[in-house]
Design an enzyme around this catalytic site. Structure first.
Site, PDB file in Angstrom:
ATOM      1  N   HIS A 352       0.836  -1.209   0.000  1.00 12.86           N
ATOM      2  CA  HIS A 352       0.000   0.000   0.000  1.00 12.86           C
ATOM      3  C   HIS A 352       0.867   1.254   0.000  1.00 12.86           C
ATOM      4  O   HIS A 352       2.067   1.232   0.311  1.00 12.86           O
ATOM      5  CB  HIS A 352      -0.956   0.007   1.186  1.00 12.86           C
ATOM      6  CG  HIS A 352      -0.312   0.134   2.529  1.00 12.86           C
ATOM      7  ND1 HIS A 352       0.100   1.344   3.047  1.00 12.86           N
ATOM      8  CD2 HIS A 352      -0.014  -0.793   3.480  1.00 12.86           C
ATOM      9  CE1 HIS A 352       0.603   1.167   4.237  1.00 12.86           C
ATOM     10  NE2 HIS A 352       0.555  -0.132   4.529  1.00 12.86           N
ATOM     11  N   CYS A 370       3.408  -4.627   6.626  1.00 13.59           N
ATOM     12  CA  CYS A 370       3.017  -4.394   5.236  1.00 13.59           C
ATOM     13  C   CYS A 370       4.225  -3.991   4.395  1.00 13.59           C
ATOM     14  O   CYS A 370       5.299  -3.672   4.910  1.00 13.59           O
ATOM     15  CB  CYS A 370       1.961  -3.301   5.162  1.00 13.59           C
ATOM     16  SG  CYS A 370       0.346  -3.796   5.807  1.00 13.59           S
TER      17      CYS A 370
END
Length: 422
Positions: A352, A370
């Site tokens: 992301h 992440c």
């Protein structure tokens, strides 16, 4: 099509099969031969001798021997044969009920449930056979009356199973989708399954070209199927889960059948190398781009696991909430809206946009697990990948993404995976 229980079936989750013994169709004929009585045999012999020795007036021979004849009685008229015996219980709901004429053809056949609703059926062109054309309902009592043209009739009453529970099955990926070379086929049930083999036997997976694969049960609710190696682009796959009427054990029966189909698209693989802090994206083995990344913080519980991840959902905007994995705000948690989040695991690992960590991307790991990239790179990555593509993470300080995480199916060896079926 309406079921025999008189209510339509929800096709959104159409949830091999159980069959009832059926008698063979047969014909019986009896024959009787009648000898018409005349002169006793001894007298007949003597008389014949006398007539041969002595003539009658005018030389004529007397012809008064008794006549004999035989004739067969007509065959008995037989009632139609039905594939279900009278009084049968737990008759399979997914097996057609059949009627066969044993005479001149069927004059009329009717089958109704206990509410008087007639079951859909079809009579053959020559009127010699009849068969139901819809599946039956659970917990039903059916009465069938079949009359032959010869006047004979048969009546049969039987019942179907009464499940303690029923379950549908959700399938993935969605019908008519194009997916990546790492896509596995998912089957998720609403209730726990005890007879896993029965479920596997009720599932048909057809591929073109042919591909060998195996099931792996994540738990009692979910089973996956994958090939030994990544799919080849262009492969066509169709899936049928024919579970309606299926006894799954423990009183659980299938509520509806379900099906899906998909095509394998381009071979897209991203390789995330923690030692270089980069993500290299390949399409059909051609390098498209190398992107600087920041992964989960080293030496912490947030270090990014190694392994092969399967791309899942894609979100243009997504709220990242640390409480979803047990990290509260008072423990340094967060609730942050991010752009272009592409799912890699059920546990919340995404590629992301992270503009706040651009300074670290390519050099330092700062995330909670992440893969952080720039906003532009996140948008580009999301436009390139699709569900079922592979992200291979390597050289981190973490362990390996477990198969039970949901998108780590390729982290088991083929020997481990194929041993996980029934």
């Amino acid at each position: 099509m309406a079921r025999g229980r008189g209510a339509p079936v929800d096709k959104n989750l159409r949830q091999h099969h159980v069959t009832s013994p059926r008698p063979s169709f047969w014909t019986v004929r009896s024959h009787r031969t009648h000898l018409r009585a005349g002169v006793p045999l001894a007298a007949l012999t003597v008389a014949s001798f006398a007539l041969a020795s002595c003539g009658t007036p005018g030389g004529a021979v007397a012809d008064d021997a008794p006549a004999t004849a035989s004739s067969a009685a007509p065959a008995p008229k037989l009632a139609p044969e039905v594939s279900v015996r009278d009084g049968a219980s737990n008759v399979a709901v997914d097996v057609p009920v059949k009627v066969e004429s044993r005479g001149e053809g069927l004059a009329k056949v009717s089958m109704v449930n206990e509410e008087g609703r007639e079951v859909d059926a079809e009579l053959s062109g020559d009127s010699r056979s009849w068969s139901t054309t819809e599946v039956l309902g659970y917990n039903r009592t059916y009465t069938l009356v079949a009359k032959d043209k010869n006047g004979q009739q048969r009546s049969v009453t039987f019942t179907t199973p009464t499940p303690a529970y029923t379950t549908g099955v959700a399938l993935s990926p969605l019908p008519d989708s194009e997916v990546g070379i790492g896509q596995t086929i998912g089957f998720r049930f609403q209730s726990p399954v005890t007879d896993r083999k029965a479920v596997q036997d009720a599932i048909t997976i057809t591929t073109s070209p042919q591909v060998d694969g195996a099931f792996y049960w994540l738990n009692d609710y979910e089973v996956r199927w994958r090939p030994q190696y990544y799919w080849e682009p262009g492969t066509q796959v169709s899936v049928e889960a024919n579970i309606y009427g299926l006894d799954m054990g423990g009183g659980l029966y299938g509520a509806q059948d379900n099906a899906t189909n998909f095509t394998i698209g381009d071979r897209v693989i991203a390789v995330v190398d923690d030692s270089a802090k980069t993500m290299s994206v390949y399409r059909n083995k051609e390098l498209l781009r190398v992107i600087p990344v920041s992964l989960g913080r080293d030496g912490s519980e947030f270090v990014t696991p190694n392994g092969r991840y399967i791309i899942g959902d894609k979100h243009e905007k997504l709220l990242m909430d640390s409480s979803s994995f047990g990290l509260g705000m008072d423990q340094g948690g967060y609730k942050t809206m991010v752009d272009y989040a592409t799912q890699m695991s059920y546990s919340g690992i995404y590629v992301h946009a992270a503009p706040w960590s651009e300074w670290a991307q390519g050099s330092t790991n700062t995330s909670h697990g992440c893969i952080n990239v720039t906003t532009e790179a996140a948008a580009w990555f999301q436009s390139v990948v699709k569900r079922g593509d592979i992200v291979h993470v390597q050289n981190t300080q973490g362990g390996t993404l477990p198969v039970w995480d949901g998108l780590g199916d390729w982290n088991l060896s083929w020997e481990e995976w194929s041993a996980g079926n029934a």
